[in-house]
Design an enzyme around this catalytic site. Sequence first.
Site, PDB file in Angstrom:
ATOM      1  N   ASP A   1      -4.395 -21.372 -25.680  1.00  0.00           N
ATOM      2  CA  ASP A   1      -4.848 -22.216 -24.572  1.00  0.00           C
ATOM      3  C   ASP A   1      -4.657 -23.695 -24.881  1.00  0.00           C
ATOM      4  O   ASP A   1      -4.490 -24.095 -26.028  1.00  0.00           O
ATOM      5  CB  ASP A   1      -6.329 -21.954 -24.287  1.00  0.00           C
ATOM      6  CG  ASP A   1      -7.214 -22.326 -25.464  1.00  0.00           C
ATOM      7  OD1 ASP A   1      -6.898 -21.880 -26.586  1.00  0.00           O
ATOM      8  OD2 ASP A   1      -8.215 -23.047 -25.284  1.00  0.00           O
ATOM      9  N   GLU A   2      -4.681 -24.483 -23.864  1.00  0.00           N
ATOM     10  CA  GLU A   2      -4.743 -25.954 -23.937  1.00  0.00           C
ATOM     11  C   GLU A   2      -3.798 -26.521 -24.999  1.00  0.00           C
ATOM     12  O   GLU A   2      -4.209 -27.234 -25.913  1.00  0.00           O
ATOM     13  CB  GLU A   2      -6.186 -26.392 -24.205  1.00  0.00           C
ATOM     14  CG  GLU A   2      -7.129 -26.017 -23.078  1.00  0.00           C
ATOM     15  CD  GLU A   2      -8.573 -26.433 -23.341  1.00  0.00           C
ATOM     16  OE1 GLU A   2      -9.283 -26.772 -22.367  1.00  0.00           O
ATOM     17  OE2 GLU A   2      -8.987 -26.418 -24.520  1.00  0.00           O
ATOM     18  N   ALA A   3      -2.528 -26.184 -24.860  1.00  0.00           N
ATOM     19  CA  ALA A   3      -1.505 -26.658 -25.808  1.00  0.00           C
ATOM     20  C   ALA A   3      -0.517 -27.559 -25.063  1.00  0.00           C
ATOM     21  O   ALA A   3       0.521 -27.101 -24.574  1.00  0.00           O
ATOM     22  CB  ALA A   3      -0.775 -25.474 -26.436  1.00  0.00           C
TER      23      ALA A   3
END
Length: 611
Positions: free
Chosen positions: A331-333
């Site tokens: 996530d959130e990369a």
Amino acid sequence: MNRFFIFAFLLICSIRLSAQSKISLIPLPVKMEERKGSFLLDKNVYINYPKPELKELASYLQSAIQETSGLKAGLRTGKWMQKGARTISLQIDPTVIAKEGYNLEVSPTKISLKASTENGLFYGIQTLQQLIPLKGSKSIPAVAIEDEPRFSWRGMMFDNCRHMFSVPFIKKFIDQLAKHKLNKFHWHLTEDQGWRIEIKKYPRLQEVAAYRNGTQIGPDRKKDVDTIRYGGYYTQEQVKEIVAYASSRYVEVIPEIEMPGHSVAAITAYPYLACGAVSFENGKPFEVRKVWGVSKDLYCAGNEQVFTFLEDVLSEIMPLFPSKYIHIGGDEAPHDAWKTCPKCQARMKTEGLTDEAALQSWFISRMEKFINKKGKKIIGWEEIMQGGLAENATVHSWLGVESGLKAAKSGHDAIMSPYSHLYFDGYQADSKIEPMAIGYWVPLDSVYAFEPVHPALNEKEAKHILGAQANLWTEFIGTEDYFQYMVFPRIAALSEIDWSPKASRNFEHFNNRLVDQYQRYDKQGIQFRVPVPKLALVRTSGITSTVVLTDPTKNGTIRFTLDGGEVSATSPLYKEPVTLQKDQVIRYALFFNGQRKGSTESFPKIKKAKK
């Protein structure tokens, strides 16, 4: 007339309460029939287990009965039994079809608990313990229960990266998972703010990545940061201890090793894992992140050494966890660094990838193949769907339910954790009266209202919804008491979502059963959130209003002030409806068992002063 209305209102409330069953179970069983009589717990009670392999469960039941009633029942195996004894028998019975289900029968002379599996017996023990009254005569009501879980995945995520918690506390939390019939412990172990698991091949993960030189302690990332060194990690021996303990409670531990993002701590220890020699975000040397939020620094997808590192790490971790799953984050990369990285761009060209989203998909798919070869499956947050979903991946849907639906429709398993309902780091009431949290609003009724299986799914697709999981991120949760405050009683609502039939769920009924649950929590030493008294308004004229306050726990005392002062243990005791004059404000709070105080609420609500 007004007095009559108030009296009628209070009478209706009392009638509603008395109409409820005296049996208070959470989660609610599939089928329960109340019968006449009761089973008395006394010195003539014995626990009978016919096979030696059930001795551990029998001992667990013995402890559960003693914890609640104070009585230590004897243990007996085989057919012999003392004359005049009344038995609680544990039996493996293949006719109980459901894998985790059980049948429980209580009569005045005996208790019979049957299941086809040991974990089925274990869940039956949780129900039996709840049937023991906490006060008065220790008589278990006669009842027949047939029960089984609705979902196979019934879990919670524990974030140890933002804040560390002791091994005994983790065990205490696992005990509560088991008592709520939850069976998955998702353990978040690596992050930007700290690496929490010992990796012997890479000692700098313990020496460097496990510690940060400050912590964000308020909402402002620039101003609200202290300078206190913080950190720690769990040794592999401690991990084995926790996993073994969880297994004894039929809880599966799933480790999460984040990739490609949320990896600043590891990059700080080994800078060659990043796309550049310094931080892409600020051009400075890497350091374990002190503030919360998302970093643009991540593992370099074009560097072969990154995959060697991750494969080495996973090769050490996998033997510690019997679970068939490894959670790889995903996530959130942000892809900003990849867009300017020569190695990443070269990788895209070599692999024929059109954009950085496809590069992330390639990254995840490559790691999945390695993990699959080791006999494990991957779970990833819903961002792993960007650029194409890995072949055997399970999707963890958190931004909403759409990704979970999409995964299920495409034949992939999904776990439902929408932050709107199941992020327990969110506020439980108005932020003005609650301790600081990360944001959003997830009160108890919102948790209970969540339905994991969306009506857009057909029967075949719905089978890919493994269940629901709540997540507790610990950015602002640094103490055991606050951790418990955020989890309890919301975990009770989660247990009912995952275990009980959809048709049986009723929030008012659930709230009434929480009355006994609060007492159980108190006896078990759980620092649960003491709720705010319920307020009903009865208007009497244009210039006055009368408020009626009720205690949701039925075991506390309500105190209040009318002079604007904070409510304390010496404030006036609420005994009857209070009439307010024009512009007068009542502030009120609940004191549970005269010891713990809940949040102070007011009517009319006090507005925040403008800055």
